[in-house]
Design an enzyme around this catalytic site. Structure first.
Site, short mmCIF file in Angstrom:
data_model
loop_
_atom_site.label_atom_id
_atom_site.label_comp_id
_atom_site.label_asym_id
_atom_site.label_seq_id
_atom_site.Cartn_x
_atom_site.Cartn_y
_atom_site.Cartn_z
N LYS A 109 0.85 -1.19 0.00
CA LYS A 109 0.00 0.00 0.00
C LYS A 109 0.89 1.24 0.00
O LYS A 109 1.80 1.36 0.81
CB LYS A 109 -0.90 0.03 1.23
N ASP A 133 0.72 5.30 0.34
CA ASP A 133 -0.09 6.46 0.72
C ASP A 133 0.51 7.71 0.08
O ASP A 133 1.49 7.62 -0.66
CB ASP A 133 -0.13 6.58 2.24
N ASP A 178 -10.95 8.69 5.62
CA ASP A 178 -10.76 7.70 6.67
C ASP A 178 -12.12 7.30 7.24
O ASP A 178 -13.00 8.13 7.42
CB ASP A 178 -9.92 8.28 7.81
#
Length: 288
Positions: A12, A14, A76
């Site tokens: 992942k 970000d 989020d």
């Protein structure tokens, strides 16, 4: 190369505090680097999220889908009904954009956060019904199913949701066609996802479906009836409730496009059905 040597299956990336005009090159370069290792690793990108929510750059969805396996689209998520519903609404409101590039190996990821993310089922703050909503809708929209909870301390009722093979089967359908929201108001959402029939000798629009009814109300259950052809289901199907419980018994039943399905949906809850196409009745049902 180190990731490949370690046997890493997923990376992942970000983009916190990164200038959004650099993201296209950064994420594309990282994709090329991953491919050069020779190991297949799922590439999870936060690429379009920062472009979408800063309004400075329009995401290049074709490029993103070509380089990433999973791409993040929304804020989020936290363990409460408000956040779950907001995430679902954002996906539904933008489904025409988000669904264009979804297919095998390339999927929208509606939520993420550094500490707590994805499926919040089993964490304090969500009821059993609300947890079924997240599991059901994430499966309808073909979102990744990652658990974010403490498996040492999870109630049996939440474990049953996470281990529901029928619902997981909807999520993992090999056509990889995401579902769409076909009805929405302050009280009710209806979602529809085409899935492969158990028998494969079908053509055109002859698919089975997953059908979800979500009660948005926090104060009471609701009961509705809807004719199947209004949802686009025009053949004959065997309907089965995928979240059947002791308090909500639904006997599997054959239904055609002219039939009405009547359901009661608990407060902040879901009724999720699989409508399995009846191949043997196609010639008759095409006339409905």
């Amino acid at each position: 190369k180190t990731f490949a040597d370690w046997g890493v299956d997923m990376v992942k990336v970000d983009a916190c505090f990164t200038p959004v005009h650099t993201l296209d090159k950064g994420f594309e370069d990282f994709s090329q680097t991953l491919n050069q290792t020779g190991r297949a690793m799922v590439y999870s990108c936060s690429w379009p999220y920062y472009q979408l929510h800063t309004s400075q750059v329009i995401p290049n969805w074709n490029l993103i889908a070509d380089k990433c396996n999973i791409w993040r689209t929304y804020h989020d998520i936290h363990t409460n009904w408000k956040d779950i519903l907001a995430t679902i609404d954002f996906v539904g409101d933008n489904q025409e954009i988000f669904n264009r590039n979804v297919g095998p190996g390339r999927f929208n990821d509606p939520d993420m956060v550094c500490i707590q993310a994805f499926l919040l089922i089993g964490n304090e703050g969500l009821t059993v019904d609300q947890s079924r909503v997240q599991m059901g809708i994430w499966s309808i929209i073909a979102a990744p199913l990652f658990m974010s909870n403490d498996l040492r301390h999870i109630g049996r009722e939440f474990k049953d949701i996470l281990l529901n093979r029928d619902v997981i089967g909807v999520n993992q359908d090999r056509m990889a066609r995401p579902g769409v929201r076909v009805f929405h108001n302050e009280t009710l959402d209806i979602w529809l996802r085409p899935i492969l029939p158990e028998r494969k000798d079908t053509t055109g629009d002859q698919t089975s479906y997953a059908v979800a009814f979500v009660n948005r109300r926090t104060d009471s259950a609701i009961s509705i009836g809807v004719r199947l052809q209004e949802l686009g289901l025009k053949y004959k199907y065997l309907f089965r409730d995928l979240f059947d419980t002791e308090n909500n018994v639904w006997e599997p039943k054959a239904m055609t496009g002219t039939d009405e399905i009547h359901v009661t949906i608990p407060s902040t809850g879901i009724r999720l059905f699989k409508a399995e196409l009846d191949i043997s009745s196609q010639s008759q049902d095409k006339q409905l």
